[in-house]
Design an enzyme around this catalytic site. Structure first.
Site, PDB file in Angstrom:
ATOM      1  CB  VAL A   1      -0.942  -0.125   1.177  1.00 27.13           C
ATOM      2  CG1 VAL A   1      -1.681   1.385   1.387  1.00 27.13           C
ATOM      3  CG2 VAL A   1      -2.198  -1.194   1.122  1.00 27.13           C
TER       4      VAL A   1
ATOM      5  CB  THR B   1       3.535 -20.537   3.136  1.00 24.41           C
ATOM      6  OG1 THR B   1       3.429 -21.566   3.927  1.00 24.41           O
ATOM      7  CG2 THR B   1       4.781 -20.375   2.181  1.00 24.41           C
TER       8      THR B   1
ATOM      9  CG  ASP C   1       4.197 -25.248   5.818  1.00 25.81           C
ATOM     10  OD1 ASP C   1       4.051 -24.909   6.907  1.00 25.81           O
ATOM     11  OD2 ASP C   1       3.470 -26.058   5.034  1.00 25.81           O
TER      12      ASP C   1
ATOM     13  NE  ARG D   1      17.298 -27.626  24.737  1.00 28.72           N
ATOM     14  CZ  ARG D   1      18.232 -28.525  24.841  1.00 28.72           C
ATOM     15  NH1 ARG D   1      18.328 -29.126  25.908  1.00 28.72           N
ATOM     16  NH2 ARG D   1      18.844 -29.081  23.841  1.00 28.72           N
TER      17      ARG D   1
ATOM     18  NE  ARG E   1       7.701 -36.501  32.891  1.00 30.88           N
ATOM     19  CZ  ARG E   1       6.962 -35.832  33.617  1.00 30.88           C
ATOM     20  NH1 ARG E   1       6.700 -34.598  33.327  1.00 30.88           N
ATOM     21  NH2 ARG E   1       6.082 -36.553  34.724  1.00 30.88           N
TER      22      ARG E   1
ATOM     23  NE  ARG F   1      -0.118 -28.551   4.285  1.00 30.63           N
ATOM     24  CZ  ARG F   1      -0.890 -27.666   3.892  1.00 30.63           C
ATOM     25  NH1 ARG F   1      -2.256 -27.825   3.975  1.00 30.63           N
ATOM     26  NH2 ARG F   1      -0.465 -26.322   3.314  1.00 30.63           N
TER      27      ARG F   1
ATOM     28  CD  GLU G   1      19.250 -34.365  22.838  1.00 28.86           C
ATOM     29  OE1 GLU G   1      17.789 -33.744  22.761  1.00 28.86           O
ATOM     30  OE2 GLU G   1      20.004 -33.805  23.514  1.00 28.86           O
TER      31      GLU G   1
ATOM     32  CE  LYS H   1      22.848 -34.537  25.202  1.00 29.22           C
ATOM     33  NZ  LYS H   1      22.347 -34.641  23.753  1.00 29.22           N
TER      34      LYS H   1
ATOM     35  CG  HIS I   1      -3.664 -23.669  13.832  1.00 30.80           C
ATOM     36  ND1 HIS I   1      -3.943 -25.014  13.912  1.00 30.80           N
ATOM     37  CD2 HIS I   1      -3.853 -23.350  12.486  1.00 30.80           C
ATOM     38  CE1 HIS I   1      -4.512 -25.545  12.835  1.00 30.80           C
ATOM     39  NE2 HIS I   1      -4.537 -24.596  11.591  1.00 30.80           N
TER      40      HIS I   1
END
Ligand code: ADP
Ligand code: F6P
Length: 319
Positions: free
Chosen positions: A24, A125, A127, A154, A162, A171, A187, A213, A249
């Protein structure tokens, strides 16, 4: 070129507003009138247009989403739909169109150009799945969102010792996973472009746990596997405690990063430049920090090359 229109189409991406602002303002600077089209091609077919000026795009450079709204339209893929859109453009006496979106949106722009309306595509996008350009608008912000989540995961993964499996968008393209994984010290990075071996991943996790670790991160692109499946396999095969997070999202929203705002500003101006110089059916890209334009058809024919070296590097650095 007296009057142009701008629309956003397909999945939204942070930085689309900065691109609209650039289109614009660069047009107004060059004495060109601009119409904003609401809801992409759907709004174009329905005549949902409004005149924009310098202040219509004030205070939006920092906002995620798109003030023009976005949509997907099956009808626009038909000749009738495209002819409806062209009729609207003729009624409004619009000489050129800027389309901000992904490859689907570019195919639409190509069709309009073939039918006589000069159209220019700006890659928007998260992606980063367009082969002809190093980066698309929204990718950097999405990577930063994923990195922020990985840093938080982390903390808690370390407290509980864990393995966190994080599913990111993508995708057919593993770029968000690759960049967020390398930047987040994952990892393992599981992407659609590279085969993975779950036993090898488990062995790495066990070895590194034995070396002291306290936590591990696995990043999975949605197009490669489901984080839930990977989490279940890892806990079954390694006996480790796993937790799964699907970012979804969240990655599509948020204030655009500096890189995305700057990319959008440069690309928006270049798109208008193309129209001023009489070009049609072009897309804007960036390579080696240079903004360029190229033929849409040629751009869409290019095959994406996944950065396997970067993927290998992430393995080495997370030993
Ligand atoms: P993206 O632009 O993010 O790839 P889509 O693939 O959903 O998103 O495409 C956005 C819109 O572009 C579609 O809803 C459709 O209206 C239009 N479009 C997609 N492919 C074509 C095509 N081959 N011809 C004409 N229009 C298309
Ligand atoms: O193409 C961008 C993207 O965010 C993909 O990563 C994801 O698979 C898809 O769009 C989701 O689209 P929707 O808006 O239909 O949920």
């Amino acid at each position: 070129m007296k009057r142009i229109a701008v629309l956003t189409s397909g999945g939204d991406a942070p930085g689309m507003n900065a691109a609209v602002r650039a289109v614009v303002r660069y047009s107004v600077y060059n004495n060109i009138e601009v119409y904003g089209v609401q809801r992409g091609y759907k709004g174009l077919m329905e005549g949902d247009l409004f005149p924009m000026n310098v202040s219509s795009v004030g205070d939006i450079i920092q906002r995620g989403g798109t003030i023009l709204k976005t949509a997907r339209s099956l009808e626009f893929k038909t000749d009738e739909g495209q002819n409806d859109a062209i009729n609207v453009l003729n009624v409004y006496k619009i000489d050129g169109l800027v389309v901000i979106g992904g490859d689907g949106s570019f195919r639409g722009a190509q069709k309009l150009s073939e039918k006589g309306v000069p159209a220019i595509g700006i890659p928007g996008t998260i992606d980063n799945d367009l082969a002809y350009t190093d980066f698309s608008i929204g990718f950097d912000t999405a990577v930063n969102t994923a990195l922020d989540a990985i840093s938080k995961l982390r903390d808690t993964s370390s407290s509980h010792e864990r393995v966190s499996i994080v599913e990111v968008m993508g995708r057919n393209c593993g770029d968000i996973a690759l960049y967020a994984g390398l930047g987040g010290g994952a990892e393992a990075i599981i992407v659609p472009e590279v085969e993975y071996d779950i036993d090898e991943i488990c062995k790495k996790l066990i070895d590194s746990k034995q070396r002291g670790k306290t936590q591990s991160i696995i990043v999975v692109a949605e197009g490669a596997a489901s984080a839930t499946t990977i989490g279940a396999l890892i806990s079954e095969k390694s006996g480790m405690d796993t937790r799964t997070t699907i970012l979804g999202h969240i990655q599509r929203g948020g204030s655009p990063s500096s890189l995305d705002r700057i990319l959008a500003s440069r690309m928006g101006a270049m798109a208008v430049e193309c129209l001023i110089s009489g070009k049609k059916a072009r897309v804007i890209g960036i390579k080696e920090n240079k903004i360029f334009d190229m033929d849409i058809d040629e751009a869409l024919k290019q095959k994406r090359v996944f950065d396997k070296d970067m993927h290998e590097l992430s393995k080495i650095l997370s030993i």
